[in-house]
Design a protein around this motif. Structure first.
Motif, short mmCIF file in Angstrom:
data_model
loop_
_atom_site.label_atom_id
_atom_site.label_comp_id
_atom_site.label_asym_id
_atom_site.label_seq_id
_atom_site.Cartn_x
_atom_site.Cartn_y
_atom_site.Cartn_z
N GLY A 277 14.23 1.26 6.28
CA GLY A 277 14.61 2.08 7.43
C GLY A 277 13.49 3.06 7.66
O GLY A 277 12.70 3.35 6.76
N SER A 278 13.37 3.57 8.88
CA SER A 278 12.30 4.49 9.23
C SER A 278 12.89 5.81 9.71
O SER A 278 13.97 5.84 10.29
N TYR A 279 12.14 6.89 9.48
CA TYR A 279 12.63 8.20 9.93
C TYR A 279 11.51 9.04 10.52
O TYR A 279 10.33 8.80 10.28
N HIS A 280 11.94 10.02 11.32
CA HIS A 280 11.03 11.01 11.89
C HIS A 280 11.37 12.35 11.27
O HIS A 280 12.54 12.72 11.15
N TYR A 281 10.34 13.09 10.87
CA TYR A 281 10.52 14.44 10.31
C TYR A 281 10.32 15.43 11.46
O TYR A 281 9.21 15.59 11.96
N LEU A 282 11.40 16.05 11.88
CA LEU A 282 11.40 16.92 13.06
C LEU A 282 10.94 18.34 12.73
O LEU A 282 11.35 18.92 11.72
N TYR A 283 10.10 18.89 13.60
CA TYR A 283 9.66 20.28 13.54
C TYR A 283 10.12 21.00 14.80
O TYR A 283 10.37 20.35 15.82
N PRO A 284 10.20 22.33 14.76
CA PRO A 284 10.60 23.07 15.96
C PRO A 284 9.62 22.87 17.13
O PRO A 284 10.02 22.91 18.28
N GLN A 285 8.36 22.66 16.84
CA GLN A 285 7.33 22.44 17.87
C GLN A 285 6.51 21.23 17.49
O GLN A 285 6.32 20.98 16.29
N PRO A 286 6.01 20.46 18.38
CA PRO A 286 6.13 20.56 19.84
C PRO A 286 7.52 20.17 20.32
O PRO A 286 8.43 19.98 19.51
N ALA A 287 7.66 20.02 21.62
CA ALA A 287 8.96 19.73 22.23
C ALA A 287 9.60 18.50 21.60
O ALA A 287 8.91 17.54 21.26
N PRO A 288 10.91 18.54 21.45
CA PRO A 288 11.62 17.39 20.86
C PRO A 288 11.35 16.08 21.59
O PRO A 288 11.28 15.02 20.97
N GLU A 289 11.20 16.14 22.90
CA GLU A 289 10.96 14.93 23.68
C GLU A 289 9.61 14.30 23.31
O GLU A 289 9.49 13.07 23.23
N GLU A 290 8.60 15.15 23.06
CA GLU A 290 7.29 14.64 22.64
C GLU A 290 7.39 13.98 21.26
O GLU A 290 6.76 12.95 21.01
#
Length: 121
Positions: A61-74
């Motif tokens: 399975g694959s995942y994305h590590y989310l940060y507050p910036q840049p924009a979530p859409e990017e």
């Protein structure tokens, strides 16, 4: 057997290019979640880690590590691009989002998920 659980690992570039997936499989791990992207970049070892995990017989399975910036859409677009380039859409496990950073309020997570869902269709 009742009470038995699947065991998995989370692997990213921080484990290096030489992570021993075969050893993980021998130790009883059955799946691996691989970091595909972080912010707007593909994880440096994603494609190789995915290939090697699958060769070792692990479900992936694959995942994305989310940060507050840049924009979530990017960031959602970067995740989608990483999955397409690394063939992560062929994983046996669904893509997931890793939310750990301070400053990630529900609205930002929802924006990421909505943007990714639109790209996924």
């Amino acid at each position: 057997m009742p009470g038995e659980r699947a065991r998995g690992i989370d692997v990213s570039q921080w484990q290096g290019a030489g992570f021993h997936f075969a050893g993980a499989a021998e130790a009883g791990f059955s799946f691996a979640f691989l970091r595909a992207s972080v912010r707007v970049a593909t994880d440096a070892h994603y494609v190789e880690n995915r290939r090697r995990a699958r060769e070792a017989g692990l479900l992936t399975g694959s995942y994305h590590y989310l940060y507050p910036q840049p924009a979530p859409e990017e960031q959602a677009l970067a995740f989608h691009k990483a999955l397409v380039a690394g063939r992560g859409f062929g994983d046996e496990l669904p893509p997931v989002l890793d939310v750990e950073q301070a400053g990630l309020w529900e609205a930002r997570v929802r924006r990421f998920l909505q943007a990714f869902a639109e790209l996924w269709d």
